[in-house]
Motif scaffolding. Structure first.
Motif, PDB file in Angstrom:
ATOM      1  N   ALA A  36       0.810  -1.221   0.000  1.00  0.00           N
ATOM      2  CA  ALA A  36       0.000   0.000   0.000  1.00  0.00           C
ATOM      3  C   ALA A  36       0.844   1.272   0.000  1.00  0.00           C
ATOM      4  CB  ALA A  36      -0.929   0.012   1.215  1.00  0.00           C
ATOM      5  N   LEU A  37       2.159   1.126   0.165  1.00  0.00           N
ATOM      6  CA  LEU A  37       3.043   2.293   0.144  1.00  0.00           C
ATOM      7  C   LEU A  37       3.883   2.267  -1.118  1.00  0.00           C
ATOM      8  CD1 LEU A  37       4.415   2.385   3.812  1.00  0.00           C
ATOM      9  CD2 LEU A  37       2.527   3.707   2.845  1.00  0.00           C
ATOM     10  N   GLY A  38       4.164   3.455  -1.624  1.00  0.00           N
ATOM     11  CA  GLY A  38       5.028   3.578  -2.793  1.00  0.00           C
ATOM     12  C   GLY A  38       6.018   4.692  -2.562  1.00  0.00           C
ATOM     13  N   LEU A  39       6.988   4.778  -3.455  1.00  0.00           N
ATOM     14  CA  LEU A  39       7.955   5.860  -3.369  1.00  0.00           C
ATOM     15  C   LEU A  39       7.394   7.100  -4.045  1.00  0.00           C
ATOM     16  CD1 LEU A  39      11.443   4.298  -4.184  1.00  0.00           C
ATOM     17  CD2 LEU A  39      10.673   5.245  -2.021  1.00  0.00           C
ATOM     18  N   ASN A  40       7.622   8.235  -3.429  1.00  0.00           N
ATOM     19  CA  ASN A  40       7.301   9.516  -4.047  1.00  0.00           C
ATOM     20  C   ASN A  40       8.526   9.870  -4.895  1.00  0.00           C
ATOM     21  OD1 ASN A  40       7.080  12.237  -4.669  1.00  0.00           O
ATOM     22  ND2 ASN A  40       6.048  12.742  -2.750  1.00  0.00           N
ATOM     23  N   PHE A  41       8.495   9.474  -6.157  1.00  0.00           N
ATOM     24  CA  PHE A  41       9.676   9.612  -7.016  1.00  0.00           C
ATOM     25  C   PHE A  41      10.103  11.065  -7.175  1.00  0.00           C
ATOM     26  CE2 PHE A  41       8.089   5.408  -8.302  1.00  0.00           C
ATOM     27  CZ  PHE A  41       9.235   4.670  -8.050  1.00  0.00           C
ATOM     28  N   PHE A  42       9.162  11.990  -7.182  1.00  0.00           N
ATOM     29  CA  PHE A  42       9.512  13.403  -7.270  1.00  0.00           C
ATOM     30  C   PHE A  42      10.304  13.825  -6.035  1.00  0.00           C
ATOM     31  CE2 PHE A  42       8.641  17.879  -6.283  1.00  0.00           C
ATOM     32  CZ  PHE A  42       9.183  18.462  -7.415  1.00  0.00           C
ATOM     33  N   LEU A 115       7.740   8.704   0.913  1.00  0.00           N
ATOM     34  CA  LEU A 115       6.728   7.667   0.707  1.00  0.00           C
ATOM     35  C   LEU A 115       5.388   8.270   0.322  1.00  0.00           C
ATOM     36  CD1 LEU A 115       7.492   5.434   3.820  1.00  0.00           C
ATOM     37  CD2 LEU A 115       7.909   4.833   1.421  1.00  0.00           C
ATOM     38  N   ILE A 116       4.611   7.480  -0.374  1.00  0.00           N
ATOM     39  CA  ILE A 116       3.227   7.827  -0.703  1.00  0.00           C
ATOM     40  C   ILE A 116       2.359   6.686  -0.213  1.00  0.00           C
ATOM     41  CG2 ILE A 116       1.560   8.162  -2.572  1.00  0.00           C
ATOM     42  CD1 ILE A 116       3.826   9.258  -4.292  1.00  0.00           C
TER      43      ILE A 116
END
Length: 123
Positions: A36-42, A115-116
């Motif tokens: 449920a978590l992803g990387l905030n690539f920006f 993280l997002i």
């Protein structure tokens, strides 16, 4: 004779370097361990660009800054131990990993800023 001359040029890894590298690495690990978590690539890209600029300002070779640093491995090991003491997630369930990541997001730490919460975005 080259050994001592090279050793004299090594500097301690700046805390902004170790903090950023650790945060990016840990954010990636949390995102991998929690669906449920992803990387905030920006945010990651922004941090890495700021890191590179700051290293350059401090006189480090921005292509190979670690070649000019005393090995920061013990610092990273200590940071990891501290993190795992705070969040005992090694071998933990996905929900426990997600909880650690969401706590970091909620506390607006550097790791949390990278993280997002994809679940929150879809609601």
């Amino acid at each position: 004779m080259a050994g001592p001359a090279v050793a004299e040029t090594l500097r301690p890894a700046p805390s902004y370097y170790t903090n950023t590298v650790f945060a990016v690495t840990m954010a990636e690990a949390l995102a991998q361990g929690c669906g449920a978590l992803g990387l905030n690539f920006f945010a990651v890209q922004s941090q890495l660009e700021m890191l590179e600029a700051r290293l350059g300002e401090d006189g480090f070779d921005t292509d190979e800054p670690f070649d000019q640093m005393i090995d920061p491995t013990p610092i990273f090991t200590s940071m990891q131990q501290d993190f795992l003491t705070q969040y005992p997630i090694e071998g933990a369930s996905r929900s426990e990993v997600c909880a650690a990541g969401r706590t970091e997001i909620g506390e607006d730490t550097l790791i949390g800023m990278l993280l997002i919460d994809e679940k929150a975005l879809s609601e």
